[in-house]
Design a protein around this motif. Structure first.
Motif, mmCIF file in Angstrom:
data_model
loop_
_atom_site.group_PDB
_atom_site.id
_atom_site.type_symbol
_atom_site.label_atom_id
_atom_site.label_comp_id
_atom_site.label_asym_id
_atom_site.label_seq_id
_atom_site.Cartn_x
_atom_site.Cartn_y
_atom_site.Cartn_z
ATOM 1 N N GLY A 1 4.188 8.484 8.196
ATOM 2 C CA GLY A 1 3.730 8.139 9.537
ATOM 3 C C GLY A 1 3.129 6.758 9.648
ATOM 4 O O GLY A 1 2.436 6.468 10.604
ATOM 5 N N ARG A 2 3.342 5.902 8.679
ATOM 6 C CA ARG A 2 2.831 4.534 8.612
ATOM 7 C C ARG A 2 1.334 4.506 8.383
ATOM 8 O O ARG A 2 0.596 5.319 8.892
ATOM 9 N N LEU A 3 0.912 3.544 7.591
ATOM 10 C CA LEU A 3 -0.484 3.426 7.201
ATOM 11 C C LEU A 3 -1.094 2.142 7.748
ATOM 12 O O LEU A 3 -1.444 1.248 7.002
ATOM 13 N N THR A 4 -1.199 2.031 9.025
ATOM 14 C CA THR A 4 -1.815 0.842 9.612
ATOM 15 C C THR A 4 -3.096 1.240 10.309
ATOM 16 O O THR A 4 -3.162 2.257 10.992
ATOM 17 N N ARG A 5 -4.119 0.427 10.115
ATOM 18 C CA ARG A 5 -5.387 0.662 10.794
ATOM 19 C C ARG A 5 -5.675 -0.431 11.800
ATOM 20 O O ARG A 5 -6.693 -0.402 12.483
ATOM 21 N N ASP A 6 -4.792 -1.404 11.919
ATOM 22 C CA ASP A 6 -5.049 -2.550 12.791
ATOM 23 C C ASP A 6 -4.947 -2.179 14.265
ATOM 24 O O ASP A 6 -5.765 -2.592 15.076
ATOM 25 N N VAL A 7 -3.923 -1.410 14.618
ATOM 26 C CA VAL A 7 -3.663 -1.091 16.014
ATOM 27 C C VAL A 7 -3.798 0.419 16.198
ATOM 28 O O VAL A 7 -3.106 1.187 15.538
ATOM 29 N N PRO A 8 -4.662 0.864 17.103
ATOM 30 C CA PRO A 8 -4.750 2.303 17.354
ATOM 31 C C PRO A 8 -3.520 2.775 18.129
ATOM 32 O O PRO A 8 -2.943 2.011 18.915
ATOM 33 N N PRO A 9 -3.104 4.016 17.951
ATOM 34 C CA PRO A 9 -1.911 4.505 18.654
ATOM 35 C C PRO A 9 -2.219 4.899 20.096
ATOM 36 O O PRO A 9 -2.005 6.023 20.521
ATOM 37 N N VAL A 10 -2.746 3.952 20.861
ATOM 38 C CA VAL A 10 -3.077 4.184 22.270
ATOM 39 C C VAL A 10 -2.281 3.185 23.103
ATOM 40 O O VAL A 10 -2.349 1.975 22.871
ATOM 41 N N MET A 11 -1.541 3.707 24.075
ATOM 42 C CA MET A 11 -0.751 2.839 24.935
ATOM 43 C C MET A 11 -1.588 2.400 26.141
ATOM 44 O O MET A 11 -2.315 3.215 26.717
ATOM 45 N N PRO A 12 -1.493 1.139 26.504
ATOM 46 C CA PRO A 12 -2.216 0.692 27.701
ATOM 47 C C PRO A 12 -1.622 1.322 28.963
ATOM 48 O O PRO A 12 -0.477 1.776 28.969
ATOM 49 N N MET B 1 0.812 -1.191 0.000
ATOM 50 C CA MET B 1 0.000 0.000 0.000
ATOM 51 C C MET B 1 0.860 1.261 0.000
ATOM 52 O O MET B 1 0.543 2.231 -0.671
ATOM 53 N N GLU B 2 1.949 1.227 0.767
ATOM 54 C CA GLU B 2 2.802 2.404 0.830
ATOM 55 C C GLU B 2 3.533 2.645 -0.488
ATOM 56 O O GLU B 2 3.867 3.780 -0.808
ATOM 57 N N ALA B 3 3.774 1.601 -1.255
ATOM 58 C CA ALA B 3 4.416 1.776 -2.562
ATOM 59 C C ALA B 3 3.498 2.553 -3.505
ATOM 60 O O ALA B 3 3.974 3.389 -4.289
ATOM 61 N N TRP B 4 2.203 2.292 -3.437
ATOM 62 C CA TRP B 4 1.257 3.038 -4.279
ATOM 63 C C TRP B 4 1.228 4.512 -3.884
ATOM 64 O O TRP B 4 1.146 5.390 -4.747
ATOM 65 N N PHE B 5 1.279 4.770 -2.576
ATOM 66 C CA PHE B 5 1.302 6.161 -2.132
ATOM 67 C C PHE B 5 2.606 6.848 -2.524
ATOM 68 O O PHE B 5 2.616 8.035 -2.854
ATOM 69 N N ALA B 6 3.716 6.119 -2.495
ATOM 70 C CA ALA B 6 4.984 6.694 -2.933
ATOM 71 C C ALA B 6 4.936 7.039 -4.415
ATOM 72 O O ALA B 6 5.437 8.098 -4.830
ATOM 73 N N LEU B 7 4.335 6.184 -5.215
ATOM 74 C CA LEU B 7 4.170 6.476 -6.636
ATOM 75 C C LEU B 7 3.261 7.682 -6.840
ATOM 76 O O LEU B 7 3.550 8.556 -7.674
ATOM 77 N N LEU B 8 2.194 7.769 -6.073
ATOM 78 C CA LEU B 8 1.282 8.901 -6.173
ATOM 79 C C LEU B 8 1.954 10.205 -5.757
ATOM 80 O O LEU B 8 1.751 11.249 -6.388
ATOM 81 N N VAL B 9 2.780 10.159 -4.724
ATOM 82 C CA VAL B 9 3.527 11.351 -4.300
ATOM 83 C C VAL B 9 4.481 11.787 -5.403
ATOM 84 O O VAL B 9 4.600 12.989 -5.694
ATOM 85 N N GLY B 10 5.151 10.849 -6.045
ATOM 86 C CA GLY B 10 6.044 11.192 -7.156
ATOM 87 C C GLY B 10 5.296 11.823 -8.318
ATOM 88 O O GLY B 10 5.774 12.790 -8.928
ATOM 89 N N ILE B 11 4.125 11.309 -8.617
ATOM 90 C CA ILE B 11 3.311 11.899 -9.694
ATOM 91 C C ILE B 11 2.871 13.307 -9.314
ATOM 92 O O ILE B 11 2.937 14.235 -10.136
ATOM 93 N N PHE B 12 2.437 13.487 -8.057
ATOM 94 C CA PHE B 12 2.026 14.822 -7.602
ATOM 95 C C PHE B 12 3.185 15.813 -7.696
ATOM 96 O O PHE B 12 3.006 16.948 -8.139
#
Length: 125
Positions: free
Chosen positions: A47-58, A1-12
């Motif tokens: 900033g990483r593209l993960t939706r699995d784990v929320p950035p909340v520390m226990p 997924m991040e490779a597609w965003f890197a390609l999109l950033v290069g196009i932009f």
């Protein structure tokens, strides 16, 4: 997924540079807007593209248990959106004023439209 965003950033970025090298002010303004979006997308992808784990520390933990999306780039993007919008609004007003005074949006014709018989104002050091 991040490779597609890197390609999109290069196009932009390439579209933004192409538009900003134009001699028409409207294209330059569009290039500045696309460049702002490219930078925001670059920061967001960094900033990483993960939706699995929320950035909340226990409670009681010193670090996150699993890799999570970083919230700092998202906060920086919100600030950058406001700054880029105000910068774009300033450039839009500036270009509208130049167009209304000189009756052209071509930068080559704007140089010709400058009055040559007026003296150059002194530098106020």
């Amino acid at each position: 997924m991040e490779a597609w965003f890197a390609l999109l950033v290069g196009i932009f970025f390439s579209v933004a540079v192409y538009l900003m090298l134009s001699k028409f002010i409207i294209r330059v303004l569009l290039g500045v807007a696309v460049l702002g979006n490219a930078v925001n997308l670059l920061i967001f992808t960094g900033g990483r593209l993960t939706r699995d784990v929320p950035p909340v520390m226990p409670e009681g933990a010193d670090a996150l248990a699993a890799p999570a999306a970083n919230a700092l780039p998202q906060a920086l993007i919100l600030t950058a959106i406001v700054i880029s919008f105000s910068f774009f609004a300033f450039l839009l007003v500036l270009s509208w004023r130049a167009y209304s005074d000189l009756a052209t949006d071509n930068t080559d014709e704007m140089r010709v439209a400058e009055p040559v018989d007026e003296p150059v104002p002194p530098l106020g050091y």
